[in-house]
Design a protein around this motif. Structure first.
Motif, PDB file in Angstrom:
ATOM      1  N   VAL A  81       0.839  -1.193   0.000  1.00 18.45           N
ATOM      2  CA  VAL A  81       0.000   0.000   0.000  1.00 18.45           C
ATOM      3  C   VAL A  81       0.878   1.247   0.000  1.00 18.45           C
ATOM      4  CG1 VAL A  81      -1.960   1.157   1.089  1.00 18.45           C
ATOM      5  CG2 VAL A  81      -1.606  -1.295   1.479  1.00 18.45           C
ATOM      6  N   SER A  82       0.574   2.163  -0.928  1.00 22.02           N
ATOM      7  CA  SER A  82       1.210   3.481  -0.954  1.00 22.02           C
ATOM      8  C   SER A  82       0.147   4.535  -0.663  1.00 22.02           C
ATOM      9  CB  SER A  82       1.837   3.756  -2.323  1.00 22.02           C
ATOM     10  OG  SER A  82       2.846   2.815  -2.615  1.00 22.02           O
ATOM     11  N   PHE A  83       0.425   5.399   0.293  1.00 18.29           N
ATOM     12  CA  PHE A  83      -0.501   6.463   0.653  1.00 18.29           C
ATOM     13  C   PHE A  83      -0.001   7.798   0.110  1.00 18.29           C
ATOM     14  CE2 PHE A  83      -1.038   3.214   3.932  1.00 18.29           C
ATOM     15  CZ  PHE A  83      -2.423   3.098   4.006  1.00 18.29           C
ATOM     16  N   GLN A  84      -0.927   8.718  -0.118  1.00 18.17           N
ATOM     17  CA  GLN A  84      -0.547  10.051  -0.582  1.00 18.17           C
ATOM     18  C   GLN A  84      -0.221  10.975   0.584  1.00 18.17           C
ATOM     19  OE1 GLN A  84      -3.989  11.001  -3.083  1.00 18.17           O
ATOM     20  NE2 GLN A  84      -2.663  10.855  -4.874  1.00 18.17           N
ATOM     21  N   GLU A  85      -1.079  11.006   1.580  1.00 17.60           N
ATOM     22  CA  GLU A  85      -0.924  11.939   2.694  1.00 17.60           C
ATOM     23  C   GLU A  85      -0.791  11.250   4.047  1.00 17.60           C
ATOM     24  OE1 GLU A  85      -0.552  15.101   2.267  1.00 17.60           O
ATOM     25  OE2 GLU A  85      -1.051  15.175   0.124  1.00 17.60           O
ATOM     26  N   THR A  86      -1.148   9.997   4.130  1.00 15.15           N
ATOM     27  CA  THR A  86      -1.168   9.289   5.410  1.00 15.15           C
ATOM     28  C   THR A  86       0.233   8.879   5.845  1.00 15.15           C
ATOM     29  OG1 THR A  86      -3.375   8.449   4.919  1.00 15.15           O
ATOM     30  CG2 THR A  86      -2.136   7.294   6.629  1.00 15.15           C
ATOM     31  N   ARG A  87       0.526   9.115   7.102  1.00 12.98           N
ATOM     32  CA  ARG A  87       1.807   8.720   7.690  1.00 12.98           C
ATOM     33  C   ARG A  87       1.600   7.476   8.560  1.00 12.98           C
ATOM     34  NH1 ARG A  87       4.631   9.892  12.376  1.00 12.98           N
ATOM     35  NH2 ARG A  87       2.941  11.209  13.152  1.00 12.98           N
ATOM     36  N   GLU A 183      -5.526  13.431   8.481  1.00 13.95           N
ATOM     37  CA  GLU A 183      -6.942  13.777   8.425  1.00 13.95           C
ATOM     38  C   GLU A 183      -7.629  13.279   7.165  1.00 13.95           C
ATOM     39  OE1 GLU A 183      -7.155  17.975   8.850  1.00 13.95           O
ATOM     40  OE2 GLU A 183      -6.499  17.968  10.965  1.00 13.95           O
ATOM     41  N   ARG A 184      -6.867  12.926   6.141  1.00 11.18           N
ATOM     42  CA  ARG A 184      -7.484  12.522   4.880  1.00 11.18           C
ATOM     43  C   ARG A 184      -7.861  11.042   4.835  1.00 11.18           C
ATOM     44  NH1 ARG A 184      -4.232  14.517  -0.249  1.00 11.18           N
ATOM     45  NH2 ARG A 184      -5.861  13.201  -1.175  1.00 11.18           N
ATOM     46  N   LEU A 185      -7.434  10.290   5.824  1.00 16.12           N
ATOM     47  CA  LEU A 185      -7.719   8.860   5.828  1.00 16.12           C
ATOM     48  C   LEU A 185      -9.091   8.605   6.439  1.00 16.12           C
ATOM     49  CD1 LEU A 185      -6.483   6.121   5.058  1.00 16.12           C
ATOM     50  CD2 LEU A 185      -5.699   5.917   7.429  1.00 16.12           C
ATOM     51  N   ASP A 186      -9.989   8.056   5.628  1.00 21.75           N
ATOM     52  CA  ASP A 186     -11.338   7.713   6.077  1.00 21.75           C
ATOM     53  C   ASP A 186     -11.350   6.225   6.425  1.00 21.75           C
ATOM     54  OD1 ASP A 186     -13.998   7.905   6.669  1.00 21.75           O
ATOM     55  OD2 ASP A 186     -14.680   7.941   4.594  1.00 21.75           O
ATOM     56  N   ILE A 187     -11.748   5.896   7.647  1.00 18.58           N
ATOM     57  CA  ILE A 187     -11.654   4.526   8.142  1.00 18.58           C
ATOM     58  C   ILE A 187     -13.027   4.042   8.581  1.00 18.58           C
ATOM     59  CG2 ILE A 187     -10.552   2.990   9.810  1.00 18.58           C
ATOM     60  CD1 ILE A 187      -8.343   5.157  10.063  1.00 18.58           C
ATOM     61  N   GLY A 188     -13.399   2.877   8.104  1.00 18.87           N
ATOM     62  CA  GLY A 188     -14.652   2.260   8.524  1.00 18.87           C
ATOM     63  C   GLY A 188     -14.391   0.870   9.070  1.00 18.87           C
ATOM     64  N   GLU A 189     -15.211   0.450  10.003  1.00 24.67           N
ATOM     65  CA  GLU A 189     -15.067  -0.900  10.542  1.00 24.67           C
ATOM     66  C   GLU A 189     -16.433  -1.503  10.843  1.00 24.67           C
ATOM     67  OE1 GLU A 189     -14.177  -1.617  14.736  1.00 24.67           O
ATOM     68  OE2 GLU A 189     -13.465   0.452  14.859  1.00 24.67           O
ATOM     69  N   GLY A 190     -16.493  -2.813  10.740  1.00 19.68           N
ATOM     70  CA  GLY A 190     -17.711  -3.539  11.064  1.00 19.68           C
ATOM     71  C   GLY A 190     -17.379  -4.945  11.489  1.00 19.68           C
ATOM     72  N   SER A 191     -18.153  -5.473  12.412  1.00 18.33           N
ATOM     73  CA  SER A 191     -17.921  -6.826  12.919  1.00 18.33           C
ATOM     74  C   SER A 191     -19.257  -7.489  13.211  1.00 18.33           C
ATOM     75  CB  SER A 191     -17.065  -6.781  14.193  1.00 18.33           C
ATOM     76  OG  SER A 191     -16.769  -8.085  14.647  1.00 18.33           O
ATOM     77  N   ARG A 192     -19.520  -8.605  12.559  1.00 15.13           N
ATOM     78  CA  ARG A 192     -20.751  -9.349  12.786  1.00 15.13           C
ATOM     79  C   ARG A 192     -20.479 -10.857  12.674  1.00 15.13           C
ATOM     80  NH1 ARG A 192     -22.016  -5.221  14.557  1.00 15.13           N
ATOM     81  NH2 ARG A 192     -23.933  -4.011  14.283  1.00 15.13           N
ATOM     82  N   GLY A 193     -21.348 -11.639  13.317  1.00 16.44           N
ATOM     83  CA  GLY A 193     -21.136 -13.076  13.356  1.00 16.44           C
ATOM     84  C   GLY A 193     -22.128 -13.873  12.523  1.00 16.44           C
ATOM     85  N   GLY A 194     -23.313 -14.090  13.083  1.00 15.18           N
ATOM     86  CA  GLY A 194     -24.294 -14.919  12.395  1.00 15.18           C
ATOM     87  C   GLY A 194     -24.551 -16.238  13.092  1.00 15.18           C
TER      88      GLY A 194
END
Length: 378
Positions: A81-87, A183-194
């Motif tokens: 992965v190469s990022f533009q602004e993320t450190r 600040e430019r990195l948008d992060i989402g997370e989700g966890s579900r089982g079933g």
């Protein structure tokens, strides 16, 4: 953000597995392997360092590898992965170098700069480290609002030894973390089982830490053996097909817990987190439709727009055991939700780390599909 993937071929050499291969400018290399000799892993890591000299290298052993929409065993895959602004910053340590897990978490958190930190992805030994204590410890010492996701390394269905890789070092009994800044990195997370509970509620009447001895005054191991029937001879691996649903005394939050080991002489079952005295538990079982629905819901929670993105999937070995030849169905279920511009990587684990269903507390999950999506805003 640029994402590409490589895999080790039959000659032990890295080869591109996606059209937009790159490496010299990569900031991060996530490496997961399954059923691969550790000597071969070490040699491949050294070769990878030459291909992407600037990258933070981090990864672990697994019960199977996610590469795009494909599930792989007997394989080793790197996602660059190469990022533009993320450190990025990373850190790693072994439990034996600290007084206890809480002290280890304090050290890990202190090793990452806090200014601008938005998210931490963590990989842990799956047999030695108490994943519940790890999740709560990191949440305690990292700044408020910092997301924490990741998982526990696996060893297929053997439950003998799991390994973490950080830089060129491969080790057991420890943890590695990578922190994301900007600040430019948008992060989402989700966890579900079933998984669905069945049978009566039972009370934990004897336990010590993560060791479960009695339910309703009866040997927990004997009770499991009675319910598992012909599957009992394959414990602890078959215990992944029948996890426990647990609610602590006086609480209302139910979590799933899975067997990681046993001691037949003591009649003891070992879990990846505490099994508190007085807690209520129920046995659980699953079917393919419910597990696929859980994977879809996890992806829906994590989805972040339509731009180029990376999705890090951590699913449980128990889900793989139940899905069997249909394991790629749950990967595909996630991929369909996230869309064609999201590259999938990840592994099958002994435990998943992420927010609880309310999205407020970081905790250890078992038997879930946990999805973390990273996308740089344009």
């Amino acid at each position: 953000m640029i994402v590409s993937q490589m895999s080790v071929n039959s000659k032990g050499e890295w080869e591109a597995s996606s059209a937009k291969a790159h490496g010299l400018d990569a900031d991060l290399a996530l490496v997961f392997w399954s059923d691969t000799d550790e000597t071969a892993v070490a040699a491949a890591v050294e070769a990878l360092k030459t291909h992407c000299p600037r990258a933070i290298l981090m990864g672990c052993s697994s019960g199977g590898v996610v590469s795009g929409r494909t599930f792989l065993e007997n394989a080793m895959v790197a996602t660059l992965v190469s990022f533009q602004e993320t450190r990025l910053e990373s850190t790693a340590t072994r439990l034996k170098d600290h007084a206890d897990i809480r002290d280890m978490c304090r050290h890990l958190a202190a090793s990452l700069s806090h200014a601008g930190l938005t998210h931490v992805f963590v990989l842990s030994d799956g047999l030695v480290i108490n994943g519940c204590a790890l999740a709560s410890g990191l949440a305690e010492f990292l700044p408020p609002g910092v997301g924490i996701t990741g998982g526990l390394a696996a060893d297929g269905e053997r439950f003998e030894r799991t390994a973490i890789m950080h830089g060129s070092v491969i080790f057991s009994g420890g943890v590695a973390c990578v922190g994301f800044y900007g600040e430019r990195l948008d992060i989402g997370e989700g966890s579900r089982g079933g998984w669905l509970p069945f049978g009566p509620e039972r009370l934990i009447t004897e336990s010590h830490g993560n060791v479960l001895l009695e339910l309703d005054g009866e040997s927990a191991l004997k009770l499991y053996e009675r319910y598992l029937g012909k599957h009992a001879k394959n414990l602890p691996a078959s215990g992944h097909l029948f996890p426990l649903y647990l609610c602590e005394a006086g609480g209302s939050n139910w979590v799933v817990r899975t067997i990681l080991g046993l001691d037949r002489e003591r009649g003891a079952l070992f879990f990846g987190a505490e099994m508190p005295l007085g807690a209520t538990v129920r046995l659980m079982r699953g079917n393919m439709d419910n597990l696929l629905d859980g994977a879809r819901k996890a992806a829906e929670l994590a989805r972040r727009g339509d731009g180029d993105a990376l999705a890090m999937l951590v699913s449980c070995v128990g889900r793989k055991m139940l899905l069997k030849q249909f394991v790629e169905e749950e990967i595909d279920a996630v991929a369909r939700v996230l869309g064609p511009r999201t590259t999938l990587t990840g592994f099958y684990s002994y435990g998943e780390i992420g927010s609880d269903e309310a999205g407020t507390t970081c905790c250890l999950h078992n038997q879930t599909m946990t999805v973390t999506v990273l996308r740089e805003q344009e």
